[in-house]
Design a protein around this motif. Structure first.
Motif, PDB file in Angstrom:
ATOM      1  N   SER A 186      22.668  31.950  47.011  1.00 21.68           N
ATOM      2  CA  SER A 186      23.674  30.878  47.084  1.00 21.68           C
ATOM      3  C   SER A 186      23.058  29.557  47.543  1.00 21.68           C
ATOM      4  O   SER A 186      23.648  28.807  48.322  1.00 21.68           O
ATOM      5  CB  SER A 186      24.819  31.285  48.030  1.00 21.68           C
ATOM      6  N   ALA A 187      21.852  29.265  47.043  1.00 23.44           N
ATOM      7  CA  ALA A 187      21.151  28.029  47.411  1.00 23.44           C
ATOM      8  C   ALA A 187      20.899  27.195  46.168  1.00 23.44           C
ATOM      9  O   ALA A 187      20.724  27.722  45.067  1.00 23.44           O
ATOM     10  CB  ALA A 187      19.828  28.352  48.092  1.00 23.44           C
TER      11      ALA A 187
ATOM     12  N   ASP B  53      23.460  37.861  49.244  1.00 22.51           N
ATOM     13  CA  ASP B  53      22.635  38.079  50.429  1.00 22.51           C
ATOM     14  C   ASP B  53      23.026  39.433  51.010  1.00 22.51           C
ATOM     15  O   ASP B  53      24.073  39.576  51.649  1.00 22.51           O
ATOM     16  CB  ASP B  53      22.856  36.964  51.439  1.00 22.51           C
ATOM     17  N   LEU B  54      22.197  40.429  50.784  1.00 22.11           N
ATOM     18  CA  LEU B  54      22.538  41.795  51.183  1.00 22.11           C
ATOM     19  C   LEU B  54      22.638  41.962  52.698  1.00 22.11           C
ATOM     20  O   LEU B  54      23.257  42.918  53.174  1.00 22.11           O
ATOM     21  CB  LEU B  54      21.507  42.781  50.626  1.00 22.11           C
ATOM     22  N   THR B  55      22.056  41.029  53.442  1.00 24.25           N
ATOM     23  CA  THR B  55      22.164  41.137  54.906  1.00 24.25           C
ATOM     24  C   THR B  55      23.559  40.751  55.403  1.00 24.25           C
ATOM     25  O   THR B  55      23.896  41.024  56.554  1.00 24.25           O
ATOM     26  CB  THR B  55      21.120  40.241  55.600  1.00 24.25           C
ATOM     27  N   LYS B  56      24.368  40.110  54.532  1.00 25.78           N
ATOM     28  CA  LYS B  56      25.702  39.668  54.936  1.00 25.78           C
ATOM     29  C   LYS B  56      26.815  40.492  54.292  1.00 25.78           C
ATOM     30  O   LYS B  56      27.991  40.172  54.447  1.00 25.78           O
ATOM     31  CB  LYS B  56      25.883  38.185  54.593  1.00 25.78           C
TER      32      LYS B  56
ATOM     33  N   ASN C 127      22.814  56.191  42.426  1.00 23.26           N
ATOM     34  CA  ASN C 127      24.212  55.750  42.429  1.00 23.26           C
ATOM     35  C   ASN C 127      24.321  54.377  41.802  1.00 23.26           C
ATOM     36  O   ASN C 127      23.445  53.523  41.987  1.00 23.26           O
ATOM     37  CB  ASN C 127      24.768  55.643  43.852  1.00 23.26           C
ATOM     38  N   GLN C 128      25.401  54.171  41.047  1.00 13.32           N
ATOM     39  CA  GLN C 128      25.791  52.817  40.663  1.00 13.32           C
ATOM     40  C   GLN C 128      26.439  52.144  41.881  1.00 13.32           C
ATOM     41  O   GLN C 128      27.124  52.802  42.660  1.00 13.32           O
ATOM     42  CB  GLN C 128      26.779  52.842  39.508  1.00 13.32           C
ATOM     43  N   TRP C 129      26.195  50.855  42.017  1.00 12.75           N
ATOM     44  CA  TRP C 129      26.792  50.087  43.119  1.00 12.75           C
ATOM     45  C   TRP C 129      27.644  48.962  42.552  1.00 12.75           C
ATOM     46  O   TRP C 129      27.342  48.399  41.489  1.00 12.75           O
ATOM     47  CB  TRP C 129      25.696  49.468  43.991  1.00 12.75           C
ATOM     48  N   TYR C 130      28.709  48.595  43.326  1.00 11.59           N
ATOM     49  CA  TYR C 130      29.568  47.474  42.969  1.00 11.59           C
ATOM     50  C   TYR C 130      29.758  46.604  44.204  1.00 11.59           C
ATOM     51  O   TYR C 130      29.876  47.100  45.331  1.00 11.59           O
ATOM     52  CB  TYR C 130      30.933  47.963  42.457  1.00 11.59           C
ATOM     53  N   PHE C 131      29.793  45.284  43.988  1.00 14.10           N
ATOM     54  CA  PHE C 131      29.997  44.321  45.066  1.00 14.10           C
ATOM     55  C   PHE C 131      31.136  43.386  44.668  1.00 14.10           C
ATOM     56  O   PHE C 131      31.146  42.858  43.547  1.00 14.10           O
ATOM     57  CB  PHE C 131      28.732  43.505  45.314  1.00 14.10           C
ATOM     58  N   ALA C 132      32.047  43.155  45.587  1.00 14.24           N
ATOM     59  CA  ALA C 132      33.192  42.267  45.338  1.00 14.24           C
ATOM     60  C   ALA C 132      33.274  41.223  46.441  1.00 14.24           C
ATOM     61  O   ALA C 132      33.099  41.539  47.634  1.00 14.24           O
ATOM     62  CB  ALA C 132      34.485  43.075  45.286  1.00 14.24           C
ATOM     63  N   ASN C 133      33.547  39.990  46.039  1.00 16.12           N
ATOM     64  CA  ASN C 133      33.757  38.915  47.014  1.00 16.12           C
ATOM     65  C   ASN C 133      35.255  38.817  47.268  1.00 16.12           C
ATOM     66  O   ASN C 133      36.015  38.313  46.443  1.00 16.12           O
ATOM     67  CB  ASN C 133      33.211  37.605  46.460  1.00 16.12           C
ATOM     68  N   ILE C 134      35.670  39.290  48.430  1.00 19.38           N
ATOM     69  CA  ILE C 134      37.094  39.336  48.782  1.00 19.38           C
ATOM     70  C   ILE C 134      37.315  38.453  50.006  1.00 19.38           C
ATOM     71  O   ILE C 134      36.767  38.718  51.077  1.00 19.38           O
ATOM     72  CB  ILE C 134      37.545  40.782  49.083  1.00 19.38           C
ATOM     73  N   GLY C 135      38.068  37.376  49.797  1.00 13.29           N
ATOM     74  CA  GLY C 135      38.344  36.470  50.908  1.00 13.29           C
ATOM     75  C   GLY C 135      37.114  35.775  51.443  1.00 13.29           C
ATOM     76  O   GLY C 135      37.063  35.436  52.637  1.00 13.29           O
ATOM     77  N   GLY C 136      36.115  35.572  50.595  1.00 13.86           N
ATOM     78  CA  GLY C 136      34.904  34.876  51.016  1.00 13.86           C
ATOM     79  C   GLY C 136      33.843  35.781  51.604  1.00 13.86           C
ATOM     80  O   GLY C 136      32.765  35.303  51.984  1.00 13.86           O
ATOM     81  N   THR C 137      34.071  37.070  51.665  1.00 11.69           N
ATOM     82  CA  THR C 137      33.103  38.034  52.180  1.00 11.69           C
ATOM     83  C   THR C 137      32.740  39.028  51.093  1.00 11.69           C
ATOM     84  O   THR C 137      33.616  39.524  50.376  1.00 11.69           O
ATOM     85  CB  THR C 137      33.664  38.792  53.392  1.00 11.69           C
ATOM     86  N   TRP C 138      31.455  39.314  50.968  1.00 10.02           N
ATOM     87  CA  TRP C 138      31.015  40.312  50.008  1.00 10.02           C
ATOM     88  C   TRP C 138      31.143  41.704  50.617  1.00 10.02           C
ATOM     89  O   TRP C 138      30.669  41.974  51.727  1.00 10.02           O
ATOM     90  CB  TRP C 138      29.568  40.075  49.603  1.00 10.02           C
TER      91      TRP C 138
END
Length: 416
Positions: free
Chosen positions: A219-220, A252-255, A316-327
């Motif tokens: 996100s830079a 950013d996987l750390t967040k 495993n398949q992985w999924y990431f969602a941005n919900i309310g500004g948080t991943w």
């Protein structure tokens, strides 16, 4: 008797000179005695006759063997011309002080490339001007000009992942250029100070690219440029016009808030997820093409009577969602060898509740065009299936696709 003595001295001075070192001699009467100054022509040393000089090696330095003179205080004149008769002189260096090492040199101004030149020198001392020595020819090679390559992607305003493929159209050039390499630079500012990443690659066919070997900041907004380099001739092009891009197609996987799964932010990336194909319509097929790093199988504990007791899963398949500004992210469908890379049941209204992620993921319904993250890892989902090596692929972020809701985006997204 006075004139006879002078003539004798002149004859003696001339007798000392070789045919390649002509001289000049003068006699002046002072106090009733003859004073004779004799100066032999300086001998050219370098550039040697018929020397070939690369244009990049300019400026040329002329070196002559000091003239033999009977008087001190000798200076030199060097001439350069485009013809052996020196009727078309291009440079004259006059009153050059004699060198103390037995040689005298002078540095020329830059000469036009791709031409033949002739040079010679003469000495002057105590009012006597000698004659020019032998003329030597040298050739300045053609100029080499390497033009700046042209950026292909990502162009200004593009969204990318954390390891975007930088691509340029190969540079054009004139003159006898050597092998061309390309230096790619990525920085956090358009001034390119400091530079975050530098990479060099040999020239490809028609275009040349570079992919960072480590993740860029997520996100830079970053900037990149490329320069073509002819190292054998020490020539570089101007850099391409700076292009900006934003690593918004990255996470950013750390967040990330991990649901029903371990924190994988420190897991090494040993595999590459190269393509995600999904459509939330109907049964919601989802295909993830990735390199198999050889992750070991983990025993499948949910076997039914008659199943292979040695059956195992390795990813495993992985999924990431941005919900309310948080991943939020979690490990979803199991992958076993021989089953392909596609899994069903990942529809628009079922992907959230699937896998027991829990809230808020369990009630998440992605919208068409919403950015969603995908990844593959070794066995990672919490539960009785045991983890093995704790490794993962990169993350791909792309717009959610559902053709039943009017999505027109492509079904196939490759790593960028």
């Amino acid at each position: 008797m006075l004139f006879a003595a002078a003539a004798t001295a002149i004859a003696a001075g001339c007798g000392k000179n070789s045919p390649t070192q002509p001289s000049a001699t003068t006699g002046v009467a002072q106090g009733g005695e003859a004073v004779t100054a004799s100066i032999a022509a300086p001998r050219p040393l370098t550039p040697v006759n018929n020397a070939q000089i690369r244009n990049i090696d300019q400026p040329v330095t002329l070196v002559a063997l000091n003239a033999i003179s009977t008087q001190p205080g000798v200076t030199y004149t060097f001439e350069v011309a485009t013809d052996s008769g020196f009727t078309a002189k291009v440079q004259t260096k006059d009153a050059v002080t004699e060198g103390t090492s037995g040689q005298t040199s002078v540095r020329l101004d830059a000469l036009a490339p791709a031409r033949d030149y002739y040079w010679h020198a003469r000495a002057t001392g105590s009012g006597t001007t000698g004659v020019f020595g032998a003329a030597y020819r040298f050739t300045i090679g053609p100029a080499i000009v390497v033009n700046a390559p042209v950026p292909i992607s990502p162009l200004t305003g593009a969204q990318t992942g954390v390891r975007p493929a930088l691509r340029v159209t190969n540079a054009t050039w004139t003159g006898p250029a050597g092998p061309i390499t390309y230096r790619f630079e990525i920085a956090a500012s358009s001034a390119f100070s400091p530079i975050l990443v530098t990479g060099t690659n040999v020239e490809g066919v028609n275009e040349t690219g570079f992919v960072p070997t480590a993740d860029l900041p997520a996100s830079a907004t970053l900037f990149w440029r490329a320069t073509a380099i002819d190292a054998s001739n020490a020539i570089s092009s101007a850099p391409t016009a700076a292009q900006s891009f934003t690593t918004s197609l990255a996470i950013d996987l750390t967040k990330v808030v991990y649901l029903n799964s371990p924190d994988v932010s420190r897991w090494p990336q040993t595999g590459t997820l190269s393509l995600v194909e999904q459509d939330g319509a109907g049964v919601g097929p989802m295909c993830m093409a990735f390199t198999d790093p050889g992750w070991p199988d983990s025993h499948w504990p949910f076997g039914q009577p008659g199943d292979d007791p040695n059956f195992g899963v390795f990813a495993n398949q992985w999924y990431f969602a941005n919900i309310g500004g948080t991943w939020y992210g979690g490990a979803g469908e199991w992958i076993y060898r021989g089953a392909g890379v596609c899994k069903a049941g990942q529809g628009t209204r079922t992907i959230g509740p699937d896998s027991g992620f829990g809230p808020p993921f369990s009630s998440w319904v992605p919208k068409v065009g919403e950015l969603v993250g995908f990844m593959v890892s070794s066995v990672a989902r919490n539960g009785p299936v045991k983890r093995t090596v704790d490794e993962r692929t990169n993350v791909l972020v792309q717009p959610w696709r559902d053709t039943s809701l009017g999505s027109t985006s492509t079904a196939r997204t490759t790593q960028r």
